[in-house]
Design a protein around this motif. Structure first.
Motif, mmCIF file in Angstrom:
data_model
loop_
_atom_site.group_PDB
_atom_site.id
_atom_site.type_symbol
_atom_site.label_atom_id
_atom_site.label_comp_id
_atom_site.label_asym_id
_atom_site.label_seq_id
_atom_site.Cartn_x
_atom_site.Cartn_y
_atom_site.Cartn_z
ATOM 1 N N GLY A 27 76.932 -17.244 7.309
ATOM 2 C CA GLY A 27 78.058 -17.610 6.691
ATOM 3 C C GLY A 27 78.365 -17.083 5.305
ATOM 4 N N GLY A 28 79.114 -17.900 4.547
ATOM 5 C CA GLY A 28 79.259 -17.450 3.108
ATOM 6 C C GLY A 28 79.479 -18.397 2.355
ATOM 7 N N TYR A 29 79.580 -18.171 1.061
ATOM 8 C CA TYR A 29 79.582 -19.184 -0.172
ATOM 9 C C TYR A 29 80.522 -18.640 -1.134
ATOM 10 C CZ TYR A 29 76.214 -16.570 -2.931
ATOM 11 O OH TYR A 29 75.285 -15.694 -3.447
ATOM 12 N N LEU A 30 81.206 -19.557 -1.931
ATOM 13 C CA LEU A 30 82.117 -19.223 -3.079
ATOM 14 C C LEU A 30 81.817 -20.189 -4.062
ATOM 15 C CD1 LEU A 30 85.399 -19.218 -1.109
ATOM 16 C CD2 LEU A 30 84.448 -17.153 -2.123
ATOM 17 N N SER A 31 81.902 -19.787 -5.407
ATOM 18 C CA SER A 31 82.017 -20.848 -6.377
ATOM 19 C C SER A 31 82.760 -20.516 -7.494
ATOM 20 C CB SER A 31 80.405 -20.806 -7.114
ATOM 21 O OG SER A 31 79.955 -19.466 -7.378
ATOM 22 N N GLY A 32 82.944 -21.594 -8.279
ATOM 23 C CA GLY A 32 83.990 -21.267 -9.327
ATOM 24 C C GLY A 32 83.956 -22.433 -10.238
ATOM 25 N N ASP A 33 84.768 -22.386 -11.460
ATOM 26 C CA ASP A 33 85.101 -23.586 -12.050
ATOM 27 C C ASP A 33 85.504 -24.914 -11.336
ATOM 28 O OD1 ASP A 33 84.304 -21.790 -14.321
ATOM 29 O OD2 ASP A 33 86.338 -21.566 -14.886
ATOM 30 N N GLU A 34 86.239 -24.817 -10.493
ATOM 31 C CA GLU A 34 86.741 -25.885 -9.831
ATOM 32 C C GLU A 34 85.600 -26.485 -8.801
ATOM 33 O OE1 GLU A 34 90.431 -25.496 -8.482
ATOM 34 O OE2 GLU A 34 91.552 -25.160 -10.495
ATOM 35 N N GLY A 35 84.705 -25.808 -8.432
ATOM 36 C CA GLY A 35 83.652 -26.050 -7.433
ATOM 37 C C GLY A 35 83.267 -25.380 -6.494
ATOM 38 N N ALA A 36 82.433 -25.419 -5.775
ATOM 39 C CA ALA A 36 81.725 -24.675 -4.827
ATOM 40 C C ALA A 36 81.736 -25.013 -3.266
ATOM 41 C CB ALA A 36 80.323 -24.291 -5.330
ATOM 42 N N VAL A 37 81.752 -23.903 -2.382
ATOM 43 C CA VAL A 37 81.633 -24.229 -0.950
ATOM 44 C C VAL A 37 80.447 -23.334 -0.390
ATOM 45 C CG1 VAL A 37 83.266 -22.429 -0.401
ATOM 46 C CG2 VAL A 37 82.802 -24.254 1.224
ATOM 47 N N TYR A 38 80.004 -24.011 0.658
ATOM 48 C CA TYR A 38 78.987 -23.212 1.440
ATOM 49 C C TYR A 38 78.982 -23.614 2.777
ATOM 50 C CZ TYR A 38 74.139 -21.436 2.048
ATOM 51 O OH TYR A 38 72.960 -20.763 2.593
ATOM 52 N N ALA A 39 79.335 -22.524 3.705
ATOM 53 C CA ALA A 39 79.579 -22.616 5.009
ATOM 54 C C ALA A 39 78.878 -21.643 5.736
ATOM 55 C CB ALA A 39 80.995 -22.459 5.293
ATOM 56 N N VAL A 40 77.987 -22.356 6.895
ATOM 57 C CA VAL A 40 77.156 -21.494 7.846
ATOM 58 C C VAL A 40 77.537 -22.048 9.292
ATOM 59 C CG1 VAL A 40 75.459 -20.810 6.116
ATOM 60 C CG2 VAL A 40 75.335 -22.946 7.177
ATOM 61 N N SER A 41 77.069 -21.063 9.992
ATOM 62 C CA SER A 41 77.172 -21.337 11.644
ATOM 63 C C SER A 41 75.980 -20.879 12.248
ATOM 64 C CB SER A 41 78.503 -20.986 12.367
ATOM 65 O OG SER A 41 78.680 -19.425 12.153
ATOM 66 N N LYS A 42 75.731 -21.298 13.476
ATOM 67 C CA LYS A 42 74.641 -20.920 14.215
ATOM 68 C C LYS A 42 74.853 -21.252 15.635
ATOM 69 C CE LYS A 42 69.572 -21.635 15.382
ATOM 70 N NZ LYS A 42 68.393 -22.319 14.859
ATOM 71 N N GLN A 43 75.177 -20.633 16.394
ATOM 72 C CA GLN A 43 75.802 -20.490 17.743
ATOM 73 C C GLN A 43 77.077 -21.564 17.782
ATOM 74 O OE1 GLN A 43 72.102 -22.047 19.770
ATOM 75 N NE2 GLN A 43 71.398 -19.945 19.867
ATOM 76 N N GLY A 44 76.958 -22.809 18.509
ATOM 77 C CA GLY A 44 78.033 -23.592 18.525
ATOM 78 C C GLY A 44 78.239 -24.716 17.376
ATOM 79 N N ASN A 45 77.291 -24.406 16.361
ATOM 80 C CA ASN A 45 77.070 -25.367 15.284
ATOM 81 C C ASN A 45 77.775 -24.739 13.913
ATOM 82 O OD1 ASN A 45 75.783 -27.418 16.667
ATOM 83 N ND2 ASN A 45 73.978 -26.037 16.634
#
Length: 198
Positions: free
Chosen positions: A153-171
């Protein structure tokens, strides 16, 4: 021996005229035609056939709406409050969950009433799982990741926060935090995946 045409004589001009009349009686087929006229019963074959390649793309999957917090609960069913506090570095005053099943999205609030951490878990169709990850961390703007092993998946980060998102098959697992360090969101995502055995 060939004799040169006598263009300056009457015999030469007559010969040229006869040749012109003979050529005028012939028809030259148009490029791409079969070389036969409409009513002569000819059996010419088609030439210059054109082929066309059609590319079909699968429609984008219909994604579920962004989760919304509903009622207050004692704890998130797959992430203990103490683990959320430790990973995100802030005290938790309240936990709310969405209505999705079997894994609701958990919203962790800090003492001032603001959301500090959100954990979303999806299980279902693989293309929907991938779509949820791409919605949270678009391919064009996020950093790629393959942690934990087997997930992507991917991730983003900055002054307002961060996100981490990943997938595997149907999850799919998506974690957002009000902290600027994406490692905090990654830690939570790894904990959630391990707890649920995804």
């Amino acid at each position: 021996m060939r004799r040169p045409l006598a263009f300056g004589t009457r015999a030469g001009l007559a010969g040229l005229a006869a040749a012109a009349i003979t050529l005028a009686g012939c028809s030259i087929p148009e490029p791409g035609s079969n070389g036969s006229s409409g009513g002569d019963g000819g059996s010419g074959t088609a030439t210059g056939e054109q082929t066309r390649t059609v590319t079909r793309t699968e429609p984008a999957p219909e994604l579920p709406p962004e989760p919304k917090p509903a009622g207050v609960v004692d704890a998130c069913p797959y992430l203990p409050t103490t683990d959320a506090e430790r990973a995100n570095g802030q005290g938790v005053s309240e936990v709310r969950t969405s209505t999705e099943q079997p894994h609701p999205t958990c919203f962790f609030y800090r003492p001032d009433g603001e959301v500090q951490l959100v954990t979303q878990v999806f299980t279902g169709a693989p293309d929907v799982a991938t779509g949820i990850v791409n919605r949270a961390a678009p391919i064009d703007t996020s950093n790629p990741t393959e942690q934990p092993a087997g997930w992507s998946g991917g991730y983003l980060s900055g002054d307002e926060g961060a996100v981490y998102a990943v997938s595997k098959q149907g999850n799919a697992v998506v974690v957002t935090t009000n902290q600027a360090q994406s490692v905090k969101a990654r830690t939570v995502a790894t904990d959630v995946i391990a707890t649920l055995g995804l």
